[in-house]
Design a protein around this motif. Structure first.
Motif, PDB file in Angstrom:
ATOM      1  N   SER A  59      -4.905   6.371   5.622  1.00 57.56           N
ATOM      2  CA  SER A  59      -6.357   6.350   5.434  1.00 57.56           C
ATOM      3  C   SER A  59      -6.983   5.158   6.149  1.00 57.56           C
ATOM      4  O   SER A  59      -8.024   5.286   6.799  1.00 57.56           O
TER       5      SER A  59
ATOM      6  N   LEU B  15       0.857  -1.174   0.000  1.00 55.56           N
ATOM      7  CA  LEU B  15       0.000   0.000   0.000  1.00 55.56           C
ATOM      8  C   LEU B  15       0.898   1.230   0.000  1.00 55.56           C
ATOM      9  O   LEU B  15       2.068   1.145   0.368  1.00 55.56           O
TER      10      LEU B  15
ATOM     11  N   GLU C 232      -2.341   5.467   1.787  1.00 55.29           N
ATOM     12  CA  GLU C 232      -3.393   4.458   1.954  1.00 55.29           C
ATOM     13  C   GLU C 232      -3.368   3.894   3.370  1.00 55.29           C
ATOM     14  O   GLU C 232      -4.419   3.672   3.972  1.00 55.29           O
TER      15      GLU C 232
END
Length: 77
Positions: A45, A38, A42
């Motif tokens: 998040s 990732l 990401e």
């Protein structure tokens, strides 16, 4: 925000749990991203979603609550 209330929490996905566990070890978002394929953003998040699901104000409170709930131990199921 009631930090002591643990009922009614949304379940965490495998990715969310793994990011949380790695974060608890002090691994940076960038390093977690490399391991999980990732981006750093990401991972951030995903961890923001974890904070929302655990109903806590920030990542540190999320780690504390996850520890109390036993979410930081990896299970072999």
């Amino acid at each position: 925000m009631d930090l002591g209330k643990d009922s009614g929490l949304l379940p965490l996905t495998g990715t969310e749990l793994e990011c949380l566990r790695q974060c608890a070890k002090g691994i940076t978002d960038a390093q977690i991203g490399v391991e999980l394929e990732l981006t750093e953003f990401e991972v951030a998040s995903v961890l923001n979603v974890v904070v929302l699901k655990l109903r806590v104000p920030n990542r540190l409170a999320g780690l504390a609550k996850a520890g109390r709930l036993g979410l930081l131990q990896k299970t072999d199921t």
